[in-house]
Design an enzyme around this catalytic site. Structure first.
Site, short mmCIF file in Angstrom:
data_model
loop_
_atom_site.label_atom_id
_atom_site.label_comp_id
_atom_site.label_asym_id
_atom_site.label_seq_id
_atom_site.Cartn_x
_atom_site.Cartn_y
_atom_site.Cartn_z
N GLN A 147 44.33 76.55 17.75
CA GLN A 147 42.98 76.06 17.44
C GLN A 147 42.68 76.34 15.95
O GLN A 147 43.59 76.35 15.15
CB GLN A 147 41.92 76.70 18.35
CG GLN A 147 41.97 76.22 19.80
CD GLN A 147 43.05 76.86 20.62
OE1 GLN A 147 43.16 78.07 20.71
NE2 GLN A 147 43.89 76.07 21.25
N LYS A 170 49.68 73.50 12.02
CA LYS A 170 50.21 74.85 12.21
C LYS A 170 51.65 74.82 12.73
O LYS A 170 52.50 75.58 12.27
CB LYS A 170 49.33 75.63 13.22
CG LYS A 170 47.90 75.83 12.73
CD LYS A 170 47.04 76.49 13.80
CE LYS A 170 46.75 75.61 14.99
NZ LYS A 170 45.91 74.43 14.72
N ASP A 178 44.43 71.46 14.64
CA ASP A 178 45.32 70.34 14.28
C ASP A 178 45.57 70.22 12.79
O ASP A 178 45.77 69.12 12.26
CB ASP A 178 44.74 69.01 14.83
CG ASP A 178 44.52 69.08 16.32
OD1 ASP A 178 45.30 69.74 17.01
OD2 ASP A 178 43.53 68.46 16.80
N GLY A 190 48.19 71.81 20.85
CA GLY A 190 49.30 70.85 20.77
C GLY A 190 49.86 70.99 19.37
O GLY A 190 49.21 70.61 18.41
N HIS A 191 51.04 71.60 19.25
CA HIS A 191 51.63 71.88 17.94
C HIS A 191 52.86 71.01 17.76
O HIS A 191 53.81 71.07 18.54
CB HIS A 191 51.99 73.37 17.83
CG HIS A 191 50.78 74.27 17.85
ND1 HIS A 191 50.85 75.63 17.77
CD2 HIS A 191 49.45 73.96 17.93
CE1 HIS A 191 49.61 76.14 17.80
NE2 HIS A 191 48.76 75.14 17.91
P1 GDP Z 1 48.60 71.81 14.90
O1 GDP Z 1 47.88 71.78 16.19
O2 GDP Z 1 47.86 72.55 13.84
O3 GDP Z 1 50.03 72.27 15.02
O4 GDP Z 1 48.66 70.29 14.40
P2 GDP Z 1 49.02 69.00 15.30
O5 GDP Z 1 50.47 68.99 15.56
O6 GDP Z 1 48.10 68.89 16.45
O7 GDP Z 1 48.58 67.84 14.30
C1 GDP Z 1 49.15 67.69 13.05
C2 GDP Z 1 49.79 66.29 12.98
O8 GDP Z 1 50.06 65.97 11.62
C3 GDP Z 1 51.13 66.21 13.68
O9 GDP Z 1 51.28 64.90 14.17
C4 GDP Z 1 52.13 66.49 12.57
O10 GDP Z 1 53.41 65.92 12.82
C5 GDP Z 1 51.46 65.81 11.41
N1 GDP Z 1 51.70 66.41 10.08
C6 GDP Z 1 51.83 67.71 9.74
N2 GDP Z 1 51.93 67.83 8.40
C7 GDP Z 1 51.86 66.58 7.88
C8 GDP Z 1 51.86 66.05 6.56
O11 GDP Z 1 51.93 66.77 5.57
N3 GDP Z 1 51.72 64.69 6.44
C9 GDP Z 1 51.61 63.88 7.52
N4 GDP Z 1 51.49 62.57 7.30
N5 GDP Z 1 51.60 64.34 8.78
C10 GDP Z 1 51.72 65.68 8.96
P1 IMO Z 2 45.56 73.19 18.20
O1 IMO Z 2 46.19 74.53 18.43
C1 IMO Z 2 41.86 70.85 18.17
C2 IMO Z 2 38.77 71.96 21.09
C3 IMO Z 2 38.47 70.97 22.19
C4 IMO Z 2 36.99 71.26 22.41
C5 IMO Z 2 36.92 72.76 22.23
C6 IMO Z 2 36.93 73.55 23.53
O2 IMO Z 2 46.43 72.04 18.55
O3 IMO Z 2 44.96 73.12 16.84
P2 IMO Z 2 38.86 74.14 25.25
O4 IMO Z 2 39.75 73.25 26.07
O5 IMO Z 2 39.61 75.03 24.31
O6 IMO Z 2 37.86 74.89 26.07
O7 IMO Z 2 38.00 73.11 24.35
O8 IMO Z 2 38.05 73.13 21.44
N1 IMO Z 2 40.20 72.35 20.98
C7 IMO Z 2 41.02 71.92 20.01
N2 IMO Z 2 40.82 71.04 19.00
N3 IMO Z 2 43.05 71.48 18.27
C8 IMO Z 2 43.26 72.39 19.25
O9 IMO Z 2 44.37 73.15 19.30
C9 IMO Z 2 42.24 72.61 20.21
N4 IMO Z 2 42.12 73.40 21.30
C10 IMO Z 2 40.87 73.25 21.74
O10 IMO Z 2 38.68 69.64 21.76
O11 IMO Z 2 36.24 70.68 21.37
MG MG Z 3 47.16 70.40 17.61
#
Ligand code: GDP
Ligand code: IMO
Ligand code: MG
Length: 426
Positions: free
Chosen positions: A226, A16, A13, A40-41
């Site tokens: 991840q 990416k 998270d 979840g991207h």
């Molecule tokens: P990922 O799994 O690495 O793609 O990241 P996620 O989408 O799960 O979580 C990142 C969250 O931060 C999302 O809600 C993005 O919209 C938000 N986000 C990304 N970059 C920024 C930033 O520079 N500032 C803020 N405030 N939010 C951001």
């Molecule tokens: P993105 O791509 C954050 C964590 C789960 C748990 C562990 C194992 O959005 O960054 P799993 O279901 O993979 O067997 O769970 O990994 N986990 C993540 N945490 N971002 C993710 O993906 C994750 N995918 C799995 O919360 O701790």
């Molecule tokens: Mg994510």
């Protein structure tokens, strides 16, 4: 031509999706190489949010080819509902621009049931906190040579035989160990074969597409899921995911040679978060942690769970640099730190009477370290509209420069908000 790998350098998270979307403007092919819909991207374009779990985050750029590599585990239902949702919002998702490797393993209904039953059976303190999406059991079947692969969909007899064989063993576990209802192999095979006509057109030879694109001088982007510290080998085992999340897997998870990977960008949050169980040395279980969670909207994009929040951990980051061979870093969510009086950075661990500048490697040992912090002044300015590095207030630049120095890698991109536009390239 430059081929780029994007990986999460912390516990997932990091942002990416946003950076893959941004770099997709200059890429022609985008490949997901591991993980599944545990990811979840999030992408935000002109205020409109899209969350992708499986389909590469380059899909919103019209002229890209998006591929799902052999290293991914694919839930057929999730894939189809994701393309339906994208199509509904006007995104072209035909097989002309989206493909699945024939070697990609399929997440079956019994993988999800196993994942959830096993988590439920684990006692407090031993729960992994998985996403419950069947990721672990699907990779287990892959390793034990009992998995169904996307390419099998063209052969109904093979599908029925593999499902029956897989369930011979699993139904014993489900019924006798986990005390849940056994699964009917006929119904599972029938359910999957009913989806096959929609999935088969997407089957393709991913490695061949990527090789051809590279030969033609196109830019290929590899999208990790991840984070490095959730890696099955290098992460905080057993509190990890079930795939290899490090950059090297971009090659084997999509079928290219490692010599084709030129740039390796680690996505790094300006602080740290983690979802699920496992050690987290800089975790803040206080008001500051609450502020980070609230200001950063730190709730899972897949499960909605509140993310654990803490200070920046440079010890973890130095290991990420080493494990992934990072060429540069994209620092995200810098804007979220606004208003904190002091910014703390963990630059070492106190562990068994010694100070370490890298994480101890024994199982559980990361849970026994005490972070050694340095402090920097916080900032009150709204930086979310800054367009260049020079626009950032001095205190903010000082924080970024300090991180750069102690992790030892150039910070080439700074993100100051969720929107595609809120990005500074240095
Ligand atoms: P990922 O799994 O690495 O793609 O990241 P996620 O989408 O799960 O979580 C990142 C969250 O931060 C999302 O809600 C993005 O919209 C938000 N986000 C990304 N970059 C920024 C930033 O520079 N500032 C803020 N405030 N939010 C951001
Ligand atoms: P993105 O791509 C954050 C964590 C789960 C748990 C562990 C194992 O959005 O960054 P799993 O279901 O993979 O067997 O769970 O990994 N986990 C993540 N945490 N971002 C993710 O993906 C994750 N995918 C799995 O919360 O701790
Ligand atoms: Mg994510």
């Amino acid at each position: 031509m430059a081929n780029t790998v994007i990986i999460g350098a912390q516990w997932g998270d990091e942002g990416k999706g946003k950076i893959v979307d941004m770099l997709s403007a200059e890429s022609q092919v985008i490949v997901r190489f591991q993980g599944g819909n545990n990811a979840g991207h999030t992408i935000v374009v002109n205020g409109e949010q899209t969350i992708l779990h499986l389909i590469p985050s380059g899909i919103l750029h019209k002229n890209t080819l998006c591929l799902i590599g052999n290293g991914v585990v694919l839930d057929p239902e999730v894939f189809l509902s994701e393309i339906d949702a994208l199509a509904k919002s006007g995104v072209e998702v035909s097989p002309a621009r989206l493909g699945i490797s024939r070697k990609t393993h399929l997440i079956m209904p019994y993988h999800k049931i196993m994942d959830q039953a096993r988590e439920a059976a684990r006692s407090k303190g031993t729960k992994i906190g998985t996403t419950g999406r069947g990721i672990g059991p699907c990779y287990e079947d892959k390793a034990m040579r009992a998995g169904l692969r996307a390419g099998d969909l063209v052969d109904p007899d093979l599908v029925r035989a593999k499902v029956a064989r897989a369930l011979e063993e699993k139904n014993i576990l489900l019924r006798d160990l986990y005390k849940v209802d056994p699964v009917d192999p006929e119904a599972v095979a029938k359910g999957l074969l009913a989806l096959a006509p929609r999935l088969i057109p997407y089957l393709t030879d991913v490695e061949e597409h990527v090789a051809q694109a590279m030969k033609a001088g196109r830019n290929v982007l590899f999208e990790g899921a991840q984070g490095c510290h959730l890696d099955i080998d290098h992460g905080t085992y057993p509190f990890v995911t079930s795939s290899s999340t490090v950059s090297a897997n971009a090659a084997s998870g999509s079928g290219v040679g490692p010599n084709t990977l030129h740039r390796i960008v680690g996505i790094v949050k300006a602080y740290t978060t983690r979802v699920g169980s496992g050690p987290f040395p800089t975790e803040l279980e206080d008001e500051t942690g609450e502020i980070l969670r609230k200001n950063g909207h730190e709730f899972g994009a897949t499960t909605g769970r509140p993310r654990r929040c803490g200070w920046f951990d440079a010890v973890i980051l130095r290991e990420s640099v080493r494990l992934n061979g990072l060429t540069d870093v994209a620092l995200t969510k810098l804007d979220v730190l606004r208003g904190l009086p002091v910014l703390r950075i963990c630059n070492g661990y106190s562990y068994e009477g010694r100070t370490l500048d890298y994480p101890p490697q024994g199982e559980g040992s990361l849970g026994k370290v005490t972070p050694v912090y340095e402090e920097m002044p916080g900032f009150d300015d709204d930086i979310s509209a800054c367009k260049s590095y020079a626009d950032l207030p001095e205190k903010v630049r000082a924080y970024v420069n300090r991180l750069e120095t102690i992790i030892g890698v150039h910070i080439s991109i700074v993100s100051v908000g969720p929107d595609r536009e809120q990005t500074i390239v240095r």
